[in-house]
Design a protein around this motif. Structure first.
Motif, PDB file in Angstrom:
ATOM      1  N   SER A 121       0.853  -1.186   0.000  1.00 28.50           N
ATOM      2  CA  SER A 121       0.000   0.000   0.000  1.00 28.50           C
ATOM      3  C   SER A 121       0.890   1.238   0.000  1.00 28.50           C
ATOM      4  O   SER A 121       1.949   1.248   0.639  1.00 28.50           O
ATOM      5  CB  SER A 121      -0.902   0.006   1.242  1.00 28.50           C
ATOM      6  OG  SER A 121      -1.825  -1.062   1.209  1.00 28.50           O
ATOM      7  N   LEU A 157      -4.168   0.878  -2.218  1.00 31.54           N
ATOM      8  CA  LEU A 157      -4.576   0.440  -0.893  1.00 31.54           C
ATOM      9  C   LEU A 157      -4.988  -1.025  -0.927  1.00 31.54           C
ATOM     10  O   LEU A 157      -6.026  -1.377  -1.506  1.00 31.54           O
ATOM     11  CB  LEU A 157      -5.748   1.300  -0.383  1.00 31.54           C
ATOM     12  CG  LEU A 157      -5.511   2.813  -0.347  1.00 31.54           C
ATOM     13  CD1 LEU A 157      -6.793   3.537   0.038  1.00 31.54           C
ATOM     14  CD2 LEU A 157      -4.376   3.169   0.605  1.00 31.54           C
ATOM     15  N   TYR A 158      -4.164  -1.872  -0.334  1.00 29.93           N
ATOM     16  CA  TYR A 158      -4.542  -3.274  -0.166  1.00 29.93           C
ATOM     17  C   TYR A 158      -5.531  -3.364   0.990  1.00 29.93           C
ATOM     18  O   TYR A 158      -5.285  -2.826   2.080  1.00 29.93           O
ATOM     19  CB  TYR A 158      -3.307  -4.125   0.123  1.00 29.93           C
ATOM     20  CG  TYR A 158      -2.470  -4.425  -1.095  1.00 29.93           C
ATOM     21  CD1 TYR A 158      -2.699  -5.572  -1.859  1.00 29.93           C
ATOM     22  CD2 TYR A 158      -1.445  -3.563  -1.494  1.00 29.93           C
ATOM     23  CE1 TYR A 158      -1.927  -5.856  -2.980  1.00 29.93           C
ATOM     24  CE2 TYR A 158      -0.669  -3.836  -2.619  1.00 29.93           C
ATOM     25  CZ  TYR A 158      -0.914  -4.977  -3.354  1.00 29.93           C
ATOM     26  OH  TYR A 158      -0.159  -5.252  -4.476  1.00 29.93           O
TER      27      TYR A 158
END
Length: 348
Positions: free
Chosen positions: A41, A127-128
């Motif tokens: 991220s 963004l994971y």
């Protein structure tokens, strides 16, 4: 290093119980300088992008407001020059740049005639979902990617583009796009070119800005804030005063996911999906800085001692170096009914 928001000065929901049902969890991203990879991220880092997938471009109308765009390389060279200048030792009264450097900087900032559309988009955030508590996407996806066209569009904002994907389908290195296209034009000041940052997500609780509260409650919070600040520092006439609730207890500053909108210079207005009329919900806040003179109490504990080494162009409160308007926020809203419905961008 983790980032820890200091406890709020008062448990505001115990003082004003009517606020308790309005509490929301938000994830402060705390972007900090780093070298993220496509498997992490990040803000301004590389995206996990399939080599066989077309890179998105912008064909919308761009607004230049009387100044010429510059190239992405121009922005990078300008920043590198100024970063080195700020970090080098200087004698008293010595100029930041010598005449040759000043001439080179002027050349980099001259700009060029706008290129015809389309303009390749620029990575903003990756963004994971595993890193961002509460963030959820369409079924089968575990990654949100945010790109934008780094030029002004309607409302004086860059035009954002959202991609939800399953990272497991592109986890092989030979399937990744190594050199994505770059925009031919970026805004003259480089305000929409984020520097690479790693993230330190932190969940905090926040409450609505006074603008979104019933008038009677907002007035009581205003009077309470005046009394609180007068008790804390009766000699400080420049303090928040009646805005004490807004600065100290409502909306967390900085880049964040979810939570409440950071309403400030304008009043809230109804925001409904143009397809289904559902009320939009906040997805991502892009900030011009994580703290300023009015939000010092939100500075993470780990950052309160200040930098131990000289600070260059990237200030501790703004590692991504993104500027929205005159130091405002850009918030991206999405429809709660369908991820396929158009999103909304707003400056606050």
């Amino acid at each position: 290093m983790a980032r820890t928001t200091p406890p709020r000065p008062v448990d505001i929901a115990s003082v004003f119980p009517e606020l308790a049902p309005l509490a929301r969890q938000t994830v402060r991203l705390h972007p900090r300088p780093g070298e993220p990879t496509a498997h992490e991220s990040s803000v301004g880092g590389p995206l996990l992008w399939p080599a066989d997938e077309e890179w998105p471009v912008c064909a919308k109308e761009h607004h230049h407001y009387g100044v010429l765009p510059v190239s992405l390389d121009d922005v990078r060279r300008s920043r590198a020059l100024l970063e080195a200048a700020w970090l080098r030792p200087r004698a008293p009264h010595e100029n930041l740049l010598d005449p040759g450097q000043e001439a080179y900087l002027d050349e980099l900032q001259t700009g060029h005639p706008p290129h015809p559309a389309p303009n390749a988009l620029l990575p903003v955030a990756q963004l994971y979902l595993r890193d961002i508590p509460g963030l959820a996407g369409p079924g089968g996806t575990d990654l949100l990617q945010v790109l934008w066209c780094p030029l002004d569009h309607d409302e004086g904002l860059p035009a954002a583009h959202l991609v939800w994907r399953d990272s497991r389908s592109v986890d092989s290195v030979d399937k990744l796009l190594a050199d994505p296209p770059e925009p031919a034009d970026v805004d003259h000041y480089g305000s929409y070119v984020p520097e690479p940052c790693v993230l330190h997500p932190e969940v905090v609780t926040e409450y609505p800005a006074p603008h979104e509260l019933p008038e009677e409650l907002a007035e009581r919070l205003y009077e309470w804030g005046r009394r609180q600040w007068a008790e804390q520092d009766p000699d400080d006439e420049s303090g928040p005063g009646g805005a004490y609730y807004q600065y100290e207890h409502s909306v967390a500053p900085g880049w964040k996911v979810g939570g409440w909108g950071p309403w400030s210079f304008c009043d809230p207005w109804p925001m409904h999906c143009e397809v289904c009329e559902a009320a939009y919900r906040p997805l991502l806040t892009v900030s011009s800085g994580e703290w300023d003179g009015g939000s010092g109490s939100w500075i993470p504990l780990e950052d309160q001692e200040g930098p131990s080494a000289p600070v260059g162009l990237r200030k501790p409160e703004d590692p991504p170096m993104v500027g929205i308007g005159r130091g405002y926020n850009m918030q991206i809203y999405i429809c709660p009914t369908s991820f396929d419905h158009p999103h909304l961008e707003n400056m606050q």
